[in-house]
Design a protein around this motif. Structure first.
Motif, PDB file in Angstrom:
ATOM      1  N   ARG A  30      32.059 -25.852 -16.084  1.00  0.00           N
ATOM      2  CA  ARG A  30      31.032 -26.366 -16.225  1.00  0.00           C
ATOM      3  C   ARG A  30      30.471 -27.169 -14.925  1.00  0.00           C
ATOM      4  N   SER A  32      29.220 -30.028 -12.689  1.00  0.00           N
ATOM      5  CA  SER A  32      28.766 -31.462 -12.879  1.00  0.00           C
ATOM      6  C   SER A  32      27.527 -31.536 -12.283  1.00  0.00           C
ATOM      7  N   ASP A  35      24.987 -29.247 -15.124  1.00  0.00           N
ATOM      8  CA  ASP A  35      25.323 -29.242 -16.526  1.00  0.00           C
ATOM      9  C   ASP A  35      25.310 -28.007 -17.175  1.00  0.00           C
ATOM     10  N   ARG A  36      25.423 -26.875 -16.211  1.00  0.00           N
ATOM     11  CA  ARG A  36      25.373 -25.561 -16.946  1.00  0.00           C
ATOM     12  C   ARG A  36      26.699 -25.075 -16.865  1.00  0.00           C
TER      13      ARG A  36
END
Ligand SMILES: [Zn+2]
Length: 129
Positions: A30, A32, A35-36
């Motif tokens: 993921r 940071s 946020d995907r």
């Protein structure tokens, strides 16, 4: 057999991903920054280019979005299901669904990930959820 195009350098993201699978752990990345979720493992986020990719265990649940049956002779192991699964985290991966006849796997089927060991290597498969 041609060269293994999935190979990366020792200690690279693909190698680390396979090492986790070999220990029975399925991890995705993921980002940071945006946020995907990211899969297959990469050095850079394909969405925003950030290198801030952290590994995490996904819920493991998903939906079959494409499916095909590879026809094989019984002595070669019989027909094999190949499915494209959209994980609930929003990433797609190619795998197979076990626990159903290959032809009974349908688009829309809810599935759950499981790591199996095959010839000493971890392999991700799915079961009907
Ligand atoms: Zn990103």
């Amino acid at each position: 057999m041609g060269p293994d195009l999935s190979a990366d350098r020792p200690g690279g993201v693909q190698a680390r991903h396979q090492a986790a699978l070999d220990e029975g752990r399925f991890l995705i990345q993921r980002c940071s920054a945006c946020d995907r979720a990211v899969f297959f493992p990469r050095e850079l986020c394909p969405h925003c280019g950030s290198t801030a990719l952290a590994r995490q265990a996904p819920a493991g649940t998903g939906t079959v979005v494409a499916v095909t049956t590879v026809r094989r002779r019984p002595e070669d192991g019989g027909d094999l299901n190949v499915s494209l699964v959209d994980l609930d985290e929003g990433v797609c991966l190619m795998s197979r669904v076990e626990g159903l006849a290959p032809d009974d796997v349908r688009i829309g089927l809810k599935v759950r990930a499981r790591v199996v060991q095959h010839d000493g290597r971890g392999l991700l498969v799915f079961d009907p959820a």
